[in-house]
Design an enzyme around this catalytic site. Structure first.
Site, PDB file in Angstrom:
ATOM      1  N   ASP A  63      30.749  39.076 -80.491  1.00 31.07           N
ATOM      2  CA  ASP A  63      31.652  38.470 -81.049  1.00 31.07           C
ATOM      3  C   ASP A  63      31.164  37.995 -82.559  1.00 31.07           C
ATOM      4  OD1 ASP A  63      33.668  39.122 -79.086  1.00 31.07           O
ATOM      5  OD2 ASP A  63      32.934  37.157 -78.021  1.00 31.07           O
ATOM      6  N   ARG A  80      32.408  54.287 -78.538  1.00 31.39           N
ATOM      7  CA  ARG A  80      33.719  54.597 -78.485  1.00 31.39           C
ATOM      8  C   ARG A  80      34.454  54.051 -80.024  1.00 31.39           C
ATOM      9  NH1 ARG A  80      35.623  57.918 -74.862  1.00 31.39           N
ATOM     10  NH2 ARG A  80      37.622  56.638 -74.712  1.00 31.39           N
ATOM     11  N   ARG A  95      33.294  39.386 -67.858  1.00 33.89           N
ATOM     12  CA  ARG A  95      33.902  38.669 -68.996  1.00 33.89           C
ATOM     13  C   ARG A  95      35.390  38.343 -69.113  1.00 33.89           C
ATOM     14  NH1 ARG A  95      30.991  42.986 -71.926  1.00 33.89           N
ATOM     15  NH2 ARG A  95      32.979  43.702 -72.596  1.00 33.89           N
ATOM     16  N   TYR A 102      27.516  44.985 -78.251  1.00 39.24           N
ATOM     17  CA  TYR A 102      28.712  44.332 -78.586  1.00 39.24           C
ATOM     18  C   TYR A 102      28.663  42.876 -78.806  1.00 39.24           C
ATOM     19  CZ  TYR A 102      33.775  43.053 -78.333  1.00 39.24           C
ATOM     20  OH  TYR A 102      34.949  42.392 -78.611  1.00 39.24           O
ATOM     21  N   ARG A 134      46.930  49.702 -76.881  1.00 40.39           N
ATOM     22  CA  ARG A 134      47.727  48.512 -77.070  1.00 40.39           C
ATOM     23  C   ARG A 134      48.529  48.882 -78.424  1.00 40.39           C
ATOM     24  NH1 ARG A 134      43.047  44.138 -78.654  1.00 40.39           N
ATOM     25  NH2 ARG A 134      42.103  45.399 -80.507  1.00 40.39           N
ATOM     26  N   GLU A 153      47.110  51.631 -81.055  1.00 43.17           N
ATOM     27  CA  GLU A 153      45.622  52.041 -80.865  1.00 43.17           C
ATOM     28  C   GLU A 153      45.158  52.915 -79.687  1.00 43.17           C
ATOM     29  OE1 GLU A 153      42.887  48.632 -80.546  1.00 43.17           O
ATOM     30  OE2 GLU A 153      43.907  47.542 -82.073  1.00 43.17           O
ATOM     31  N   ARG A 204      42.751  33.318 -63.670  1.00 38.48           N
ATOM     32  CA  ARG A 204      42.891  31.904 -63.677  1.00 38.48           C
ATOM     33  C   ARG A 204      43.770  31.388 -62.719  1.00 38.48           C
ATOM     34  NH1 ARG A 204      43.432  32.122 -70.056  1.00 38.48           N
ATOM     35  NH2 ARG A 204      41.171  32.005 -70.546  1.00 38.48           N
TER      36      ARG A 204
END
Length: 378
Positions: A348, A247, A171, A346, A277, A298, A175
């Site tokens: 979005d 989690r 995922r 999961y 993060r 976090e 680039r």
């Protein structure tokens, strides 16, 4: 019909709105004191910053129908998520792009040169990567894997990357240009007034009633013609077969006078840094101006009873237990399981809304003949 929807997040709100507009009476309940589920937003009374209380949510999609839908209920402001990461004493851009590669290796490579260079570092003996680690070693090589993926993944998932499926890393883009926009979808933005205001607008219909701080009780189902369940799949069955693995996240809030880190999201790739993060929430609303800042460190850990489940683990053991719960769910009558928790996937936000719209469409055609799942979990 009388419809009961458990959960006032995106799934419950969108299904409820679609059915209410079709003439059904919808009762939406939620055990929390607010609507919008994990995308709940609210103003920090100390700094005035719009906070994403359960971690940042950036809306991104290629689904024009979903984009049109959310814009019915909120004004979306263009937003580009430009993530940074601190690793080995330096700051880099994510996802890994041409700037990241050149900075990390001290090069000035052009795109075709960088592609060939990374391929030369990759482990080409791995023909079919099976694990997260094999996927990383095959496509980015050991140096980038160690710097940006290994430690972060161990902290996020609480296990070795050797034990995670390769699909998790697939995922994440690699680039060979200088595009540092974390997402690549056509439509990207933030609701100007926050996600909770958007969900409130979706729920604002005379045939919808909302009851907060109202846990589900089995006898409630008898008062409805159909139940849509967006809570934990195993929770519907009172965890009778055991708990599915998740989690969860712990958040350490702190404030700062001024600008703390200069970006919305700063990852920490080094294993010895305990947090994954730091998010600085005023940067999620760049059209606003605030002298002070609210930030969150976090920390990821295994979810226990009473914790908020965030990320389904879905490894071999969890998939086996999931299959048993799916069999139980499909044997039910008058119940449809939806959303991230109800299908143990999961999702979005845009996919959640698309599946909710599709689920409502199936119901309006099928009525009481609804299946346990419109989108199968496995």
């Amino acid at each position: 019909m009388k419809i009961l929807l458990v959960g006032a997040g995106l799934s419950g709100a969108v299904i409820g709105r679609q059915l209410a507009e079709a003439g059904h009476d919808c009762r939406v309940i939620d055990s929390r004191p607010h609507i919008a589920g994990n995308c709940h937003t609210e103003r920090d009374p100390e700094t005035g910053v719009m906070l994403h209380l359960y971690g940042p949510h950036i809306f991104h999609t290629d689904d024009a129908g979903v984009w049109d839908y959310v814009n019915r209920f909120a004004e979306f402001v263009p937003f580009r998520n430009r993530v940074k990461t601190t690793s080995q004493g330096a700051v880099y851009s994510l996802p890994v792009n041409l700037h990241t590669i050149n900075q990390f290796f001290g090069k000035t490579l052009r795109p075709d040169e960088a592609r060939a260079f990374i391929e030369s570092r990759a482990d080409r003996s791995i023909a079919e990567p099976q694990s997260f680690e094999e996927q990383a070693l095959r496509f980015v090589g050991p140096e980038l894997y160690q710097a940006f993926f290994k430690g972060y993944t161990e902290k996020q998932w609480g296990c070795s990357p050797r034990d995670l499926p390769a699909s998790i890393l697939k995922r994440l883009p690699l680039r060979f240009n200088y595009d540092d926009n974390y997402f690549f979808h056509r439509f990207q933005g933030m609701p100007r007034a926050g996600y909770t205001a958007m969900v409130a607008a979706i729920l604002d219909h005379p045939r919808i009633t909302v009851e907060l701080q109202t846990p589900y009780r089995p006898e409630m189902a008898a008062q409805a013609d159909h139940l849509f369940w967006s809570g934990p799949l195993d929770g519907f069955f009172d965890y009778s077969l055991g708990r599915l693995g998740y989690r969860t996240l712990d958040f350490e809030r702190f404030t700062h006078q001024g600008d703390y880190q200069g970006c919305a999201v700063m990852n920490y790739g080094d294993r010895e840094v305990p947090w994954t993060r730091i998010t600085e929430h005023k940067h999620f609303s760049p059209w606003e101006s605030h002298d002070s800042s609210t930030c969150y460190r976090e920390y990821s850990r295994a979810a226990g009873p009473g914790d908020i489940p965030y990320y389904p683990i879905r490894l071999v053991e969890e998939k086996s237990l999931l299959a048993q719960y799916v069999d139980l769910a499909q044997a039910q009558r008058g119940v449809t399981f939806v959303g991230r928790l109800g299908t143990y996937r999961y999702l979005d936000m845009d996919v959640t809304i698309r599946e909710a719209l599709d689920t409502a469409g199936v119901f309006l055609g099928a009525g009481k003949a609804m299946p346990g799942f419109v989108t199968p979990p496995i």
